[in-house]
Every structure is written in structure tokens, then in C-alpha cells.
Design an enzyme around this catalytic site. Sequence first.
Site, PDB file in Angstrom:
ATOM      1  N   THR A 180       0.851  -1.192   0.000  1.00  0.00           N
ATOM      2  CA  THR A 180       0.000   0.000   0.000  1.00  0.00           C
ATOM      3  C   THR A 180       0.884   1.239   0.000  1.00  0.00           C
ATOM      4  O   THR A 180       1.934   1.248   0.631  1.00  0.00           O
ATOM      5  CB  THR A 180      -0.859  -0.010   1.288  1.00  0.00           C
ATOM      6  OG1 THR A 180      -1.724  -1.121   1.231  1.00  0.00           O
ATOM      7  CG2 THR A 180      -1.660   1.265   1.449  1.00  0.00           C
ATOM      8  N   GLY A 232     -10.167  -3.347   2.492  1.00  0.00           N
ATOM      9  CA  GLY A 232      -9.303  -3.302   3.674  1.00  0.00           C
ATOM     10  C   GLY A 232      -9.474  -2.024   4.470  1.00  0.00           C
ATOM     11  O   GLY A 232     -10.522  -1.368   4.425  1.00  0.00           O
ATOM     12  N   ASP A 233      -8.432  -1.669   5.194  1.00  0.00           N
ATOM     13  CA  ASP A 233      -8.481  -0.493   6.079  1.00  0.00           C
ATOM     14  C   ASP A 233      -8.349   0.823   5.336  1.00  0.00           C
ATOM     15  O   ASP A 233      -8.802   1.868   5.831  1.00  0.00           O
ATOM     16  CB  ASP A 233      -7.318  -0.572   7.085  1.00  0.00           C
ATOM     17  CG  ASP A 233      -5.964  -0.627   6.359  1.00  0.00           C
ATOM     18  OD1 ASP A 233      -5.757  -1.586   5.598  1.00  0.00           O
ATOM     19  OD2 ASP A 233      -5.150   0.304   6.543  1.00  0.00           O
ATOM     20  N   GLY A 285      -0.136  -2.432   5.632  1.00  0.00           N
ATOM     21  CA  GLY A 285      -0.200  -3.707   6.353  1.00  0.00           C
ATOM     22  C   GLY A 285      -1.519  -4.409   6.112  1.00  0.00           C
ATOM     23  O   GLY A 285      -2.297  -4.028   5.229  1.00  0.00           O
ATOM     24  N   GLY A 325      -5.072  -5.154   6.338  1.00  0.00           N
ATOM     25  CA  GLY A 325      -6.215  -4.320   6.710  1.00  0.00           C
ATOM     26  C   GLY A 325      -7.144  -4.937   7.730  1.00  0.00           C
ATOM     27  O   GLY A 325      -7.733  -4.223   8.552  1.00  0.00           O
TER      28      GLY A 325
HETATM   29  N1  GLY Z   1      -3.680  -2.108   4.107  1.00  0.00           N
HETATM   30  C1  GLY Z   1      -4.197  -2.426   2.857  1.00  0.00           C
HETATM   31  C2  GLY Z   1      -5.217  -3.462   2.854  1.00  0.00           C
HETATM   32  O1  GLY Z   1      -5.260  -4.288   3.753  1.00  0.00           O
HETATM   33  O2  GLY Z   1      -6.007  -3.480   1.960  1.00  0.00           O
END
Ligand code: GLY
Length: 265
Positions: A143, A173-174, A195, A197
Site C-alpha cells: 500500500t 481493507g483499512d 499492512g 487491513g
Molecule cells: N492495508 C491495505 C489493505 O489491507 O487493503
Amino acid sequence: MTASQAACLRAALQVGYHLLDRGSSALVAVEQTIRVLERSGLFNAGTGAHLQLDGVRRMDASIMEGDSLRAGAVASIEGIVHPITAARLVMEETDHVLLVGPMATKFARHFKMERQPFTGKPRRFSYETALRKTAHNRERHGTVGAVALDRAGTIAAGASTGGIDRMLPGRVGDTPIIGCGVYAENETGAVSMTGLGEGIIRLAVAKEICAARLVLQKLVARIQGAAGCLVLTPQGRFTIRHSTSHMMAGYWAGRGIPVVKDTFR
Ligand code: GLY
């Protein structure tokens, strides 16, 4: 980190720094820095974003500004080069924070956003196999994100991603979830996460990260999460932390060559 990734990170840092130096806002610096990384195809975002298990590239991005606390995000958007700009358009052109899926893509088309030449090739997949595959541990993330502080004392944070390896179609994700993947508040600081998410969402990490090391430790100890973060305080103090084995990142204060490394301990 490959030589071309290091060169691209340095170029992105220089773009952001020079914008700030010429008086641009932190929001513009964050967006433009991330655009360099999205366009490069060298990271898991924009033209380099991972494909989901059905062969389609669906991307997430968000951006937040720490003075007004305005934020914008897109999730599962397809076919554009710069999801971070779509996120900024959601923030500036609508009353909403998050647009998702085909309607986020339609929104980007309305603004005639640049399209990717290759957006994935749909393929058949079975949930039976896919559910087994997604259970494996994953270390490759990639990311992209940025944080910045401008002359007016306003901070901003942003992130853009193609998600994680071997993800189910429709997985988000996050990154597009404000307070999880990205957070910016002038009084407390700006955070951009990378990381896995699923762990970052469960602890709403970006908003809780003032004590960066402690939250990352909790993420690893309590839920076996893996993550890294860029953290910027309103006073301009900056740190990079990660519980992953590596995290490609860098910083630059305008002199010499930007520092880029793939571990920060
Ligand atoms: N941090 C990116 C995801 O997990 O999509």
C-alpha cells in the site's frame, strides 16, 4: 526495495516537499506524492495494484485534512490510474465521505479521470478453493501513503492500495476507512497505515496511534496483525514504525538526497 522503487520514492518525496515549499497545502502535497507512486506501477496501488481472485483490479484510497477534518474515500473502484484523486473529489465535490464499487467508478468517469489501459482480465474462481487460499498468512502488501504538514500548520494524510494477496472479490481493507487506514487531526497528528487491513480495522489503528509503538505491539500480540505506519505530529515530528519484516518508506527535509529505506527500527 528495488533501485527503481527507491528512485520512485525519492521522486515522490521531492514532489511533495517542493509543493509544500512553494506554499501548497498539505492536502495537495499528499495527493500529488501518492499520484507519483500510483502511476509508477512499482507498488500495490494504481497501475501496480493487485488483482482480486476473479482477476479484476479493485482499488481503495482515502485522504483526510486535519484542520476541517474533511475526508474522502473510494473503495473497490476500477479502471482509473489515480484512486487518491477520486477520494479527494469525493471529499471536495460531494457531501459524502465514502463511495464504493461500480458507483465509485461511475463517479470517477463523471470527472473524466484518466483510465488504466489494463484493469485485469476476469477469470473464473471457486469459493471453495478461494476460501482455503485466503486463510494463508500474507506478508506482501505494498500500500502507498503519505503524510504532510504545510506552512499554515495543517496536516493531511492519504493512502492508496490494491489490497492484499489472494483476496476475495469485493474485499475492502483499512485504507478507505477513516480512522483505520488514515487519520489527520491538527491537534493530534496525521497517520497513514500499510499492512494487513483486517487487523488494522479491528483496532481502528490510525486514530489510536498517538503512541505508535504500543498500538503496533498490541496489533501483533492480540490479533497477530501486521502493519506499518507513517506518523506526523502537528509540531512536525515524524516517525515510521512497522511490525512487518520490512516497509519501504522515506522522508526528506529539503536538503541532500531523500532518505529511503526498507526497514525502520
Ligand atoms: N492495508 C491495505 C489493505 O489491507 O487493503
